[in-house]
Motif scaffolding. Structure first.
Motif, PDB file in Angstrom:
ATOM      1  N   GLY A 297       0.735  -1.033   0.080  1.00  0.00           N
ATOM      2  CA  GLY A 297       0.123  -0.074   0.151  1.00  0.00           C
ATOM      3  C   GLY A 297       0.731   1.121   0.047  1.00  0.00           C
ATOM      4  N   THR A 298       0.575   2.396  -0.999  1.00  0.00           N
ATOM      5  CA  THR A 298       1.391   3.606  -0.875  1.00  0.00           C
ATOM      6  C   THR A 298       0.495   4.807  -0.400  1.00  0.00           C
ATOM      7  OG1 THR A 298       0.630   3.626  -3.315  1.00  0.00           O
ATOM      8  CG2 THR A 298       2.811   2.496  -2.805  1.00  0.00           C
ATOM      9  N   TYR A 299       1.213   5.419  -0.097  1.00  0.00           N
ATOM     10  CA  TYR A 299       0.711   6.981   0.533  1.00  0.00           C
ATOM     11  C   TYR A 299       1.669   8.003  -0.363  1.00  0.00           C
ATOM     12  CZ  TYR A 299      -1.431   3.625   3.298  1.00  0.00           C
ATOM     13  OH  TYR A 299      -2.155   2.379   3.683  1.00  0.00           O
ATOM     14  N   TYR A 300       0.943   9.229  -0.340  1.00  0.00           N
ATOM     15  CA  TYR A 300       1.691  10.394  -0.858  1.00  0.00           C
ATOM     16  C   TYR A 300       1.076  11.665  -0.313  1.00  0.00           C
ATOM     17  CZ  TYR A 300       3.233   6.875  -4.596  1.00  0.00           C
ATOM     18  OH  TYR A 300       3.561   5.842  -5.123  1.00  0.00           O
ATOM     19  N   ALA A 301       2.018  12.441  -0.427  1.00  0.00           N
ATOM     20  CA  ALA A 301       1.791  13.887   0.112  1.00  0.00           C
ATOM     21  C   ALA A 301       1.040  14.456  -1.168  1.00  0.00           C
ATOM     22  CB  ALA A 301       3.107  14.789   0.447  1.00  0.00           C
ATOM     23  N   ASP A 302       0.084  15.400  -1.091  1.00  0.00           N
ATOM     24  CA  ASP A 302      -0.599  15.933  -2.072  1.00  0.00           C
ATOM     25  C   ASP A 302       0.295  16.674  -3.060  1.00  0.00           C
ATOM     26  OD1 ASP A 302      -3.711  17.062  -0.025  1.00  0.00           O
ATOM     27  OD2 ASP A 302      -2.798  14.977  -1.042  1.00  0.00           O
ATOM     28  N   SER A 303       1.324  17.222  -2.572  1.00  0.00           N
ATOM     29  CA  SER A 303       2.418  17.905  -3.445  1.00  0.00           C
ATOM     30  C   SER A 303       2.827  17.276  -4.537  1.00  0.00           C
ATOM     31  CB  SER A 303       3.121  18.729  -2.398  1.00  0.00           C
ATOM     32  OG  SER A 303       4.140  17.821  -1.809  1.00  0.00           O
ATOM     33  N   VAL A 304       3.097  15.781  -4.239  1.00  0.00           N
ATOM     34  CA  VAL A 304       3.846  15.201  -5.122  1.00  0.00           C
ATOM     35  C   VAL A 304       2.672  13.906  -5.964  1.00  0.00           C
ATOM     36  CG1 VAL A 304       5.853  15.301  -3.729  1.00  0.00           C
ATOM     37  CG2 VAL A 304       4.457  13.162  -3.443  1.00  0.00           C
ATOM     38  N   LYS A 305       1.454  13.775  -5.491  1.00  0.00           N
ATOM     39  CA  LYS A 305       0.664  12.891  -6.001  1.00  0.00           C
ATOM     40  C   LYS A 305       0.484  12.901  -7.526  1.00  0.00           C
ATOM     41  CE  LYS A 305      -2.429  12.018  -3.023  1.00  0.00           C
ATOM     42  NZ  LYS A 305      -3.546  12.009  -2.213  1.00  0.00           N
ATOM     43  N   GLY A 306       0.658  11.846  -8.238  1.00  0.00           N
ATOM     44  CA  GLY A 306       0.532  11.990  -9.687  1.00  0.00           C
ATOM     45  C   GLY A 306       2.088  12.068 -10.477  1.00  0.00           C
ATOM     46  N   ARG A 307       2.819  12.425  -9.644  1.00  0.00           N
ATOM     47  CA  ARG A 307       4.327  12.754 -10.243  1.00  0.00           C
ATOM     48  C   ARG A 307       5.435  11.825  -9.618  1.00  0.00           C
ATOM     49  NH1 ARG A 307       6.953  17.549  -9.164  1.00  0.00           N
ATOM     50  NH2 ARG A 307       5.780  17.915  -7.006  1.00  0.00           N
ATOM     51  N   PHE A 308       5.209  11.478  -8.459  1.00  0.00           N
ATOM     52  CA  PHE A 308       6.219  10.679  -7.580  1.00  0.00           C
ATOM     53  C   PHE A 308       5.715   9.291  -7.427  1.00  0.00           C
ATOM     54  CE2 PHE A 308       8.792  14.120  -4.830  1.00  0.00           C
ATOM     55  CZ  PHE A 308       8.940  14.621  -6.155  1.00  0.00           C
ATOM     56  N   THR A 309       6.513   7.997  -7.526  1.00  0.00           N
ATOM     57  CA  THR A 309       6.080   6.592  -7.183  1.00  0.00           C
ATOM     58  C   THR A 309       7.013   6.009  -6.369  1.00  0.00           C
ATOM     59  OG1 THR A 309       4.937   6.687  -9.593  1.00  0.00           O
ATOM     60  CG2 THR A 309       5.315   4.378  -8.309  1.00  0.00           C
ATOM     61  N   ILE A 310       6.532   5.578  -5.504  1.00  0.00           N
ATOM     62  CA  ILE A 310       7.214   4.731  -4.425  1.00  0.00           C
ATOM     63  C   ILE A 310       7.145   3.213  -4.439  1.00  0.00           C
ATOM     64  CG2 ILE A 310       5.520   4.822  -2.617  1.00  0.00           C
ATOM     65  CD1 ILE A 310       7.976   4.861  -0.459  1.00  0.00           C
ATOM     66  N   SER A 311       8.254   2.543  -4.351  1.00  0.00           N
ATOM     67  CA  SER A 311       8.101   1.100  -4.592  1.00  0.00           C
ATOM     68  C   SER A 311       9.178   0.555  -3.975  1.00  0.00           C
ATOM     69  CB  SER A 311       8.438   0.819  -6.282  1.00  0.00           C
ATOM     70  OG  SER A 311       9.865   1.083  -6.715  1.00  0.00           O
ATOM     71  N   ARG A 312       9.206  -1.001  -3.519  1.00  0.00           N
ATOM     72  CA  ARG A 312      10.114  -1.385  -2.932  1.00  0.00           C
ATOM     73  C   ARG A 312      10.437  -3.009  -3.497  1.00  0.00           C
ATOM     74  NH1 ARG A 312       7.518  -1.809   2.856  1.00  0.00           N
ATOM     75  NH2 ARG A 312       9.525  -2.816   3.412  1.00  0.00           N
ATOM     76  N   ASP A 313      11.551  -3.344  -3.253  1.00  0.00           N
ATOM     77  CA  ASP A 313      12.145  -4.763  -3.742  1.00  0.00           C
ATOM     78  C   ASP A 313      12.693  -5.332  -2.316  1.00  0.00           C
ATOM     79  OD1 ASP A 313      13.425  -6.839  -4.420  1.00  0.00           O
ATOM     80  OD2 ASP A 313      14.278  -6.103  -6.244  1.00  0.00           O
ATOM     81  N   ASN A 314      11.656  -6.007  -1.846  1.00  0.00           N
ATOM     82  CA  ASN A 314      12.026  -6.823  -0.472  1.00  0.00           C
ATOM     83  C   ASN A 314      13.401  -7.787  -0.486  1.00  0.00           C
ATOM     84  OD1 ASN A 314      10.186  -5.325   0.997  1.00  0.00           O
ATOM     85  ND2 ASN A 314       8.628  -6.885   0.763  1.00  0.00           N
ATOM     86  N   ALA A 315      13.383  -8.339  -1.897  1.00  0.00           N
ATOM     87  CA  ALA A 315      14.467  -9.327  -1.943  1.00  0.00           C
ATOM     88  C   ALA A 315      15.836  -8.391  -1.861  1.00  0.00           C
ATOM     89  CB  ALA A 315      14.271 -10.051  -3.272  1.00  0.00           C
ATOM     90  N   LYS A 316      15.863  -7.213  -2.350  1.00  0.00           N
ATOM     91  CA  LYS A 316      17.065  -6.493  -2.284  1.00  0.00           C
ATOM     92  C   LYS A 316      17.055  -5.486  -0.864  1.00  0.00           C
ATOM     93  CE  LYS A 316      17.561  -6.184  -7.444  1.00  0.00           C
ATOM     94  NZ  LYS A 316      17.675  -5.301  -8.580  1.00  0.00           N
ATOM     95  N   ASN A 317      15.821  -5.553  -0.169  1.00  0.00           N
ATOM     96  CA  ASN A 317      15.849  -4.782   0.917  1.00  0.00           C
ATOM     97  C   ASN A 317      16.229  -3.322   0.548  1.00  0.00           C
ATOM     98  OD1 ASN A 317      15.402  -5.293   3.462  1.00  0.00           O
ATOM     99  ND2 ASN A 317      17.337  -5.024   4.255  1.00  0.00           N
ATOM    100  N   THR A 318      15.411  -2.708  -0.548  1.00  0.00           N
ATOM    101  CA  THR A 318      15.623  -1.705  -1.205  1.00  0.00           C
ATOM    102  C   THR A 318      14.301  -0.690  -1.468  1.00  0.00           C
ATOM    103  OG1 THR A 318      17.894  -2.293  -2.155  1.00  0.00           O
ATOM    104  CG2 THR A 318      16.519  -0.383  -3.246  1.00  0.00           C
ATOM    105  N   VAL A 319      14.227   0.285  -1.338  1.00  0.00           N
ATOM    106  CA  VAL A 319      12.997   1.290  -1.577  1.00  0.00           C
ATOM    107  C   VAL A 319      13.253   2.409  -2.717  1.00  0.00           C
ATOM    108  CG1 VAL A 319      13.302   2.704   0.350  1.00  0.00           C
ATOM    109  CG2 VAL A 319      11.095   2.417  -0.722  1.00  0.00           C
ATOM    110  N   TYR A 320      12.622   2.526  -3.484  1.00  0.00           N
ATOM    111  CA  TYR A 320      12.785   3.558  -4.459  1.00  0.00           C
ATOM    112  C   TYR A 320      11.806   4.767  -4.708  1.00  0.00           C
ATOM    113  CZ  TYR A 320      15.308  -0.448  -6.261  1.00  0.00           C
ATOM    114  OH  TYR A 320      16.035  -1.584  -6.379  1.00  0.00           O
ATOM    115  N   LEU A 321      11.972   5.801  -5.011  1.00  0.00           N
ATOM    116  CA  LEU A 321      11.170   6.981  -5.109  1.00  0.00           C
ATOM    117  C   LEU A 321      11.515   7.386  -6.745  1.00  0.00           C
ATOM    118  CD1 LEU A 321       9.172   8.684  -3.991  1.00  0.00           C
ATOM    119  CD2 LEU A 321      10.851  10.448  -3.233  1.00  0.00           C
ATOM    120  N   GLN A 322      10.561   7.078  -7.541  1.00  0.00           N
ATOM    121  CA  GLN A 322      10.551   7.710  -8.866  1.00  0.00           C
ATOM    122  C   GLN A 322       9.777   8.932  -8.899  1.00  0.00           C
ATOM    123  OE1 GLN A 322      12.271   6.332 -11.757  1.00  0.00           O
ATOM    124  NE2 GLN A 322      11.538   8.240 -12.733  1.00  0.00           N
ATOM    125  N   MET A 323      10.844  10.066  -9.080  1.00  0.00           N
ATOM    126  CA  MET A 323      10.286  11.401  -9.267  1.00  0.00           C
ATOM    127  C   MET A 323      10.295  11.884 -10.852  1.00  0.00           C
ATOM    128  SD  MET A 323      12.245  12.844  -6.051  1.00  0.00           S
ATOM    129  CE  MET A 323      13.881  12.930  -6.947  1.00  0.00           C
TER     130      MET A 323
END
Length: 122
Positions: free
Chosen positions: A56-82
């Motif tokens: 489940g993902t959540y965003y500030a209104d100021s970035v909604k529609g522009r930023f995307t958060i994702s995670r790869d649990n196998a790599k223990n890594t989280v991303y933020l595509q801006m």
């Protein structure tokens, strides 16, 4: 030793894109809420985005529609595509992890990275 290390920041023109990464080590974070916050000069740290262990993902209104958060649990890594970056997105971006259920308040986060600078020129 638990560490969160951000990377991917830099200088970009308005309208451009960046992808931030946060590599976690020291323990698995697959069950944690992972969040991104940012702090601009002279301003308080603010919530940007968060992702729960179930995706489940959540965003500030100021970035909604522009930023995307994702995670790869196998790599223990989280991303933020801006995408569609604006000069007002300029800030130091921090990755954080918390073992609770809330996500938008910085005080609930247990672990923090050192931050990565994002600068958007007009």
């Amino acid at each position: 030793q638990v560490q969160l290390v951000e990377s991917g920041g830099g200088l970009v023109q308005a309208g451009g894109s960046l992808r931030l990464s946060c590599a976690a080590s020291g323990r698995t974070f697959s069950r944690d809420v992972m969040g991104w916050f940012r702090q601009a000069p002279g301003k308080e740290r603010e919530f940007v985005a968060a992702i729960r262990r179930g995706g489940g993902t959540y965003y500030a209104d100021s970035v909604k529609g522009r930023f995307t958060i994702s995670r790869d649990n196998a790599k223990n890594t989280v991303y933020l595509q801006m995408n569609s970056l604006k000069p007002e997105d300029t800030a130091v971006y921090y990755c954080a992890a918390n073992s609770g259920t809330t996500y938008s308040t910085s005080s609930v986060y247990d672990y923090w990275g050192q931050g990565t600078q994002v600068t958007v020129s007009s």
